[in-house]
Design a protein around this motif. Structure first.
Motif, PDB file in Angstrom:
ATOM      1  N   THR A 441      -0.419   9.422  -4.511  1.00 25.54           N
ATOM      2  CA  THR A 441       0.841   8.765  -4.170  1.00 25.54           C
ATOM      3  C   THR A 441       0.500   7.389  -3.614  1.00 25.54           C
ATOM      4  OG1 THR A 441       0.851   9.646  -1.911  1.00 25.54           O
ATOM      5  CG2 THR A 441       1.949  10.966  -3.599  1.00 25.54           C
ATOM      6  N   GLY A 442       1.522   6.556  -3.415  1.00 22.12           N
ATOM      7  CA  GLY A 442       1.306   5.249  -2.812  1.00 22.12           C
ATOM      8  C   GLY A 442       0.728   4.229  -3.773  1.00 22.12           C
ATOM      9  N   SER A 443       0.290   3.122  -3.225  1.00 21.80           N
ATOM     10  CA  SER A 443      -0.214   2.016  -4.043  1.00 21.80           C
ATOM     11  C   SER A 443      -1.645   2.274  -4.487  1.00 21.80           C
ATOM     12  CB  SER A 443      -0.160   0.713  -3.241  1.00 21.80           C
ATOM     13  OG  SER A 443      -1.081   0.766  -2.157  1.00 21.80           O
ATOM     14  N   ARG A 444      -2.070   1.512  -5.510  1.00 22.11           N
ATOM     15  CA  ARG A 444      -3.451   1.623  -5.978  1.00 22.11           C
ATOM     16  C   ARG A 444      -4.421   1.169  -4.893  1.00 22.11           C
ATOM     17  NH1 ARG A 444      -2.528  -1.269 -11.766  1.00 22.11           N
ATOM     18  NH2 ARG A 444      -1.248  -2.566 -10.398  1.00 22.11           N
ATOM     19  N   ASN A 445      -4.037   0.174  -4.116  1.00 18.53           N
ATOM     20  CA  ASN A 445      -4.903  -0.282  -3.019  1.00 18.53           C
ATOM     21  C   ASN A 445      -5.105   0.806  -1.977  1.00 18.53           C
ATOM     22  OD1 ASN A 445      -5.150  -2.816  -4.163  1.00 18.53           O
ATOM     23  ND2 ASN A 445      -3.412  -3.662  -3.015  1.00 18.53           N
ATOM     24  N   ALA A 446      -4.052   1.558  -1.696  1.00 18.08           N
ATOM     25  CA  ALA A 446      -4.156   2.622  -0.702  1.00 18.08           C
ATOM     26  C   ALA A 446      -4.958   3.804  -1.235  1.00 18.08           C
ATOM     27  CB  ALA A 446      -2.761   3.084  -0.277  1.00 18.08           C
ATOM     28  N   ARG A 447      -4.849   4.046  -2.511  1.00 15.31           N
ATOM     29  CA  ARG A 447      -5.566   5.179  -3.090  1.00 15.31           C
ATOM     30  C   ARG A 447      -7.074   4.939  -3.078  1.00 15.31           C
ATOM     31  NH1 ARG A 447      -5.170   7.430  -9.350  1.00 15.31           N
ATOM     32  NH2 ARG A 447      -6.283   9.398  -8.977  1.00 15.31           N
ATOM     33  N   ARG A 448      -7.496   3.745  -3.479  1.00 11.03           N
ATOM     34  CA  ARG A 448      -8.929   3.406  -3.472  1.00 11.03           C
ATOM     35  C   ARG A 448      -9.103   2.064  -2.765  1.00 11.03           C
ATOM     36  NH1 ARG A 448      -8.414   4.711  -9.142  1.00 11.03           N
ATOM     37  NH2 ARG A 448      -9.124   6.851  -9.541  1.00 11.03           N
ATOM     38  N   PRO A 449      -9.089   2.052  -1.450  1.00 11.94           N
ATOM     39  CA  PRO A 449      -9.123   0.768  -0.717  1.00 11.94           C
ATOM     40  C   PRO A 449     -10.402  -0.034  -0.948  1.00 11.94           C
ATOM     41  CG  PRO A 449      -9.378   2.615   0.781  1.00 11.94           C
ATOM     42  CD  PRO A 449      -8.985   3.190  -0.537  1.00 11.94           C
ATOM     43  N   PHE A 450     -11.511   0.614  -1.314  1.00  8.41           N
ATOM     44  CA  PHE A 450     -12.781  -0.093  -1.518  1.00  8.41           C
ATOM     45  C   PHE A 450     -13.283   0.028  -2.959  1.00  8.41           C
ATOM     46  CE2 PHE A 450     -12.686   2.063   2.651  1.00  8.41           C
ATOM     47  CZ  PHE A 450     -12.436   0.951   3.451  1.00  8.41           C
ATOM     48  N   GLY A 451     -12.415   0.498  -3.838  1.00  6.46           N
ATOM     49  CA  GLY A 451     -12.829   0.705  -5.217  1.00  6.46           C
ATOM     50  C   GLY A 451     -13.486   2.061  -5.391  1.00  6.46           C
ATOM     51  N   ARG A 452     -14.218   2.200  -6.477  1.00  6.39           N
ATOM     52  CA  ARG A 452     -14.864   3.483  -6.787  1.00  6.39           C
ATOM     53  C   ARG A 452     -16.225   3.575  -6.108  1.00  6.39           C
ATOM     54  NH1 ARG A 452     -12.500   6.643 -10.626  1.00  6.39           N
ATOM     55  NH2 ARG A 452     -10.789   5.702 -11.825  1.00  6.39           N
ATOM     56  N   VAL A 453     -16.198   3.707  -4.794  1.00  3.00           N
ATOM     57  CA  VAL A 453     -17.407   3.937  -4.012  1.00  3.00           C
ATOM     58  C   VAL A 453     -17.139   5.115  -3.081  1.00  3.00           C
ATOM     59  CG1 VAL A 453     -18.088   1.513  -4.103  1.00  3.00           C
ATOM     60  CG2 VAL A 453     -16.708   2.347  -2.184  1.00  3.00           C
ATOM     61  N   ALA A 454     -18.197   5.806  -2.693  1.00  6.12           N
ATOM     62  CA  ALA A 454     -18.033   6.939  -1.777  1.00  6.12           C
ATOM     63  C   ALA A 454     -17.262   6.489  -0.539  1.00  6.12           C
ATOM     64  CB  ALA A 454     -19.398   7.491  -1.398  1.00  6.12           C
ATOM     65  N   THR A 455     -16.256   7.285  -0.169  1.00  6.26           N
ATOM     66  CA  THR A 455     -15.339   6.915   0.923  1.00  6.26           C
ATOM     67  C   THR A 455     -15.073   8.131   1.797  1.00  6.26           C
ATOM     68  OG1 THR A 455     -14.260   5.288  -0.532  1.00  6.26           O
ATOM     69  CG2 THR A 455     -13.074   5.959   1.452  1.00  6.26           C
ATOM     70  N   SER A 456     -14.965   7.895   3.083  1.00  3.60           N
ATOM     71  CA  SER A 456     -14.532   8.938   4.012  1.00  3.60           C
ATOM     72  C   SER A 456     -13.236   8.496   4.672  1.00  3.60           C
ATOM     73  CB  SER A 456     -15.596   9.210   5.081  1.00  3.60           C
ATOM     74  OG  SER A 456     -15.798   8.060   5.896  1.00  3.60           O
ATOM     75  N   ALA A 457     -12.502   9.437   5.238  1.00  3.71           N
ATOM     76  CA  ALA A 457     -11.218   9.089   5.868  1.00  3.71           C
ATOM     77  C   ALA A 457     -10.862  10.110   6.926  1.00  3.71           C
ATOM     78  CB  ALA A 457     -10.112   9.008   4.824  1.00  3.71           C
ATOM     79  N   ASP A 458     -10.241   9.613   7.985  1.00  6.01           N
ATOM     80  CA  ASP A 458      -9.632  10.458   9.014  1.00  6.01           C
ATOM     81  C   ASP A 458      -8.126  10.340   8.862  1.00  6.01           C
ATOM     82  OD1 ASP A 458     -12.001  11.343  10.651  1.00  6.01           O
ATOM     83  OD2 ASP A 458     -12.257   9.171  10.820  1.00  6.01           O
ATOM     84  N   HIS A 459      -7.477  11.477   8.620  1.00 10.96           N
ATOM     85  CA  HIS A 459      -6.025  11.501   8.405  1.00 10.96           C
ATOM     86  C   HIS A 459      -5.347  12.192   9.583  1.00 10.96           C
ATOM     87  CE1 HIS A 459      -6.638  10.349   4.170  1.00 10.96           C
ATOM     88  NE2 HIS A 459      -7.596  11.246   4.131  1.00 10.96           N
ATOM     89  N   PHE A 460      -4.283  11.571  10.091  1.00  8.69           N
ATOM     90  CA  PHE A 460      -3.507  12.132  11.187  1.00  8.69           C
ATOM     91  C   PHE A 460      -2.053  12.262  10.732  1.00  8.69           C
ATOM     92  CE2 PHE A 460      -7.048   9.726  12.843  1.00  8.69           C
ATOM     93  CZ  PHE A 460      -7.609  10.562  13.801  1.00  8.69           C
ATOM     94  N   GLY A 461      -1.431  13.378  11.077  1.00  5.06           N
ATOM     95  CA  GLY A 461      -0.044  13.572  10.664  1.00  5.06           C
ATOM     96  C   GLY A 461       0.788  14.261  11.721  1.00  5.06           C
ATOM     97  N   PHE A 462       2.041  13.803  11.851  1.00  6.97           N
ATOM     98  CA  PHE A 462       3.022  14.471  12.701  1.00  6.97           C
ATOM     99  C   PHE A 462       4.182  14.867  11.801  1.00  6.97           C
ATOM    100  CE2 PHE A 462       7.041  14.204  15.071  1.00  6.97           C
ATOM    101  CZ  PHE A 462       6.824  15.185  16.027  1.00  6.97           C
ATOM    102  N   GLY A 475      10.922  15.605   8.398  1.00  2.00           N
ATOM    103  CA  GLY A 475      10.319  14.284   8.295  1.00  2.00           C
ATOM    104  C   GLY A 475       8.890  14.284   8.770  1.00  2.00           C
ATOM    105  N   TRP A 476       8.201  13.181   8.518  1.00  2.00           N
ATOM    106  CA  TRP A 476       6.814  13.058   8.946  1.00  2.00           C
ATOM    107  C   TRP A 476       6.417  11.589   9.031  1.00  2.00           C
ATOM    108  CZ3 TRP A 476       7.780  14.546   3.777  1.00  2.00           C
ATOM    109  CH2 TRP A 476       7.341  13.660   2.809  1.00  2.00           C
ATOM    110  N   VAL A 477       5.322  11.361   9.717  1.00  2.00           N
ATOM    111  CA  VAL A 477       4.655  10.061   9.732  1.00  2.00           C
ATOM    112  C   VAL A 477       3.165  10.330   9.629  1.00  2.00           C
ATOM    113  CG1 VAL A 477       4.604   9.998  12.258  1.00  2.00           C
ATOM    114  CG2 VAL A 477       4.333   7.876  10.956  1.00  2.00           C
ATOM    115  N   GLY A 478       2.471   9.573   8.782  1.00  5.93           N
ATOM    116  CA  GLY A 478       1.051   9.786   8.567  1.00  5.93           C
ATOM    117  C   GLY A 478       0.255   8.497   8.687  1.00  5.93           C
ATOM    118  N   TYR A 479      -0.910   8.606   9.311  1.00  2.00           N
ATOM    119  CA  TYR A 479      -1.814   7.456   9.450  1.00  2.00           C
ATOM    120  C   TYR A 479      -3.207   7.870   8.985  1.00  2.00           C
ATOM    121  CZ  TYR A 479      -5.225   4.385  11.697  1.00  2.00           C
ATOM    122  OH  TYR A 479      -6.302   3.567  11.927  1.00  2.00           O
ATOM    123  N   SER A 480      -3.846   7.001   8.207  1.00  2.00           N
ATOM    124  CA  SER A 480      -5.187   7.260   7.698  1.00  2.00           C
ATOM    125  C   SER A 480      -6.093   6.075   7.993  1.00  2.00           C
ATOM    126  CB  SER A 480      -5.156   7.510   6.182  1.00  2.00           C
ATOM    127  OG  SER A 480      -4.314   8.603   5.866  1.00  2.00           O
TER     128      SER A 480
END
Length: 585
Positions: A441-462, A475-480
């Motif tokens: 979902t979301g934009s292409r930039n958000a899906r792969r912010p650094f391109g096709r390189v190994a990536t890690s992420a911390d996701h927080f959701g309420f 409803g919800w709000v999410g930050y990654s």
């Protein structure tokens, strides 16, 4: 575009309204009769669905049974009432044909009770104590201080007669005293009608059981099927020279998905699901299908494949374990708190409003999960899941721990029956070929912010949900926070946000109809090191109506619109119209 809009949207909408009106009874009397029949049948079938532990996916909010004594008592009372109605409507449960001499025993239960002071009562009590043939009483006594019905008395008597007969066959008549033999013969003669009725009912029950066993799919497994059909199209202007997306050339598409679920239980409390999927349903063609995907994942080109194989078993009344090699996702284990829109067959038409994508659309499919109902108000869910595309690869960069994987944790708080909220955290790692920070979902930039390189992420959701009949507001709000793990940009970080509000109104316009609405911001790259974030803010709005024609058929129709697609104002708004039909069997 005008003619296209008429052919694809207006004409099907008019035909759909005409169809719905055609199935509504034409007169008040017909409507009352039809509604009464439909309501009775629907109530029974819906209660069967509700109380059959094998007929649903694991419950989202209270998957662990008997969380408290009050709930258990209420469920037992409701179940007894439901089973009574099932018995009434089950044609296999109708009395079998009985010969004329036995027809007069239909009112056995209305005959006079057998009192503790009666000769028959004390005689049977003596036989029961001497020969150990007690049937009815749970406390190993004959309950000599209360009256019992003649039918209940006959059941106890029949049990004693069988025991006495077995003793005679094993030893001889001398083993039973002549006095007891005389008593048993007299009791048998006095209660011959009741015993005959009892045996007739047992024979009818055995016959019905044989019929059910001969026609059932399996003694442990339920087979359920579903067919989804989707008619969709997108509309939008060509935009300017800098436009990235356009729906001007999108054609009307008609796709489908077919699903078979095999739901198995070995103990009555555990749950094994194996599922097959086939179909051909693609996203909307707008240059990038990600923001405009319809909420109906499927195999393409009619390729059938195994999509789910997982097993759930309880450790006790409060704890359950989830394990599976494929199709085991976090949304199956924990409440996502969007109950009315989550369904891919009766809920949202767009993919994004299903639930918080940065929490529940993360890496999954194979692994282990644990749920703990701490008390009626608090629940903890944790899981470790790996991608099915890498979990069975033993090479470097694959396997259960070195491939793409996620670790999940969620605490759900339920202050009362109407209000829930939760805090969730996901730690995800994506190999270079499987980077998908925002769950498609979301934009292409958000899906792969650094391109096709190994990536890690911390996701927080309420997440939160409030039910106020007939309204359900969620409803919800999410930050990654994502970080590049390799390449020239190793160590760079990116921030991604998303939010949504959904509303559902039950029984609006029609009794079996519901209106759904959603508004939200798909995942947006708001800040990134050594790069450009998304320049603008896109909002997605959705409106749909679901109508249940019968217990097996649903039709959902509506639209969703994306303003400034890809969070870029150079792109004109794109409208997507969808009609989805669901047939269950």
């Amino acid at each position: 575009m005008g003619r296209k809009l008429y052919d694809v949207v207006i004409l099907p909408l008019v035909l759909g309204i005409g169809f719905v009106l055609s199935i509504v009874p034409s007169s008040k009397a017909q409507k009352q009769l039809s509604n009464k029949t439909i309501d009775q049948t629907a109530q029974i079938l819906e209660k069967i669905q509700e109380y059959n532990s094998l007929n649903q996916p694991p419950p989202k909010s209270q998957p662990l049974a008997n969380s408290n004594q009050e709930t258990t008592t209420t469920l037992k009372e409701q179940t007894n009432d439901t089973l009574g109605q099932i018995e009434q409507y089950n044609q296999l449960n109708q009395p079998s044909e009985i010969s004329p001499p036995l027809e007069r025993v239909n009112s056995v239960n209305q005959l006079s009770d057998v009192l503790p002071t009666d000769w028959a009562y004390s005689a049977l009590q003596g036989l029961a104590e001497r020969y150990g043939c007690l049937l009815a009483s749970p406390n190993a006594t004959f309950s000599g201080n209360r009256a019992i019905s003649r039918y209940e008395f006959a059941a106890n008597l029949n049990e004693c007669l069988q025991v006495i007969q077995s003793l005679i066959e094993e030893f001889d008549e001398g083993y039973i005293s002549q006095e007891d033999l005389a008593k048993s013969q007299r009791l048998q003669a006095d209660f011959a009608i009741e015993i005959a009725d009892l045996k007739s009912r047992l024979n009818a029950l055995e016959t019905r059981t044989d019929i059910l066993e001969a026609n059932q799919f399996s003694t442990t497994t339920l087979l359920k099927g579903r067919v989804n059909m989707i008619l969709s199209d997108a509309f939008g202007d060509d935009g300017g020279e800098d436009t990235i997306l356009s729906a001007a050339d999108t054609q009307t598409a008609f796709g489908y998905r077919f699903a078979l679920n095999f739901d198995t239980s070995f103990t009555g409390r555990d749950f094994l699901r194996t599922a097959l999927r086939a179909g051909d349903q693609v996203g909307i063609n707008t240059g990038t299908p990600i923001p405009f995907s319809v909420n109906l994942d499927s195999s393409r080109k009619d390729v059938a494949r195994l999509t789910q194989a997982y097993y759930i078993f309880p450790l006790n009344n409060e704890m359950s374990i989830y394990i599976g090699p494929t199709g085991l996702n976090f949304d199956l284990m924990t409440p996502s708190l969007n109950p009315k829109l989550i369904s891919g067959t009766t809920g949202t038409l767009a993919r994004f409003p299903v639930y918080n994508p940065t929490i529940y659309r993360q890496v999954g499919s194979a692994g282990l999960g644990y749920s703990y109902q701490i008390n009626p108000n608090f629940r903890l869910d944790v899981a470790y899941l790996a991608s099915s595309r890498t979990v069975n690869n033993p090479r470097e960069g694959g396997g259960l721990f070195n491939g793409t994987n996620s670790t999940y944790a969620q605490l759900t708080i339920s202050p009362n029956l109407y209000f829930d909220f939760s805090f969730a955290y996901v730690r995800a790692y994506y190999t270079a070929d499987l980077v998908n920070v925002t769950g498609s979902t979301g934009s292409r930039n958000a899906r792969r912010p650094f391109g096709r390189v190994a990536t890690s992420a911390d996701h927080f959701g309420f997440q939160t949900s409030y039910r106020w009949a007939p309204f359900t507001i969620s409803g919800w709000v999410g930050y990654s926070n994502a970080e590049a793990e390799a390449g020239d940009r190793e160590g760079d970080e990116a921030d991604i946000w998303n939010w949504a509000v959904t509303v559902a109104i039950d029984d609006l316009v029609f009794k079996n109809g519901s209106l759904g609405f959603s508004v939200g911001q798909q995942p947006k790259l708001t800040d990134i090191d050594n790069g450009e974030d998304d320049p603008d803010t896109s909002i997605q709005l959705q409106l749909f109506y679901n109508y249940r024609i019968s217990n097996n058929i649903d039709v959902t129709s509506g639209f969703f619109v994306e303003t400034k697609p890809e969070h870029d104002e150079r792109n004109d708004s794109i409208w997507v119209f969808v009609t989805r039909s669901t047939l269950r069997f």
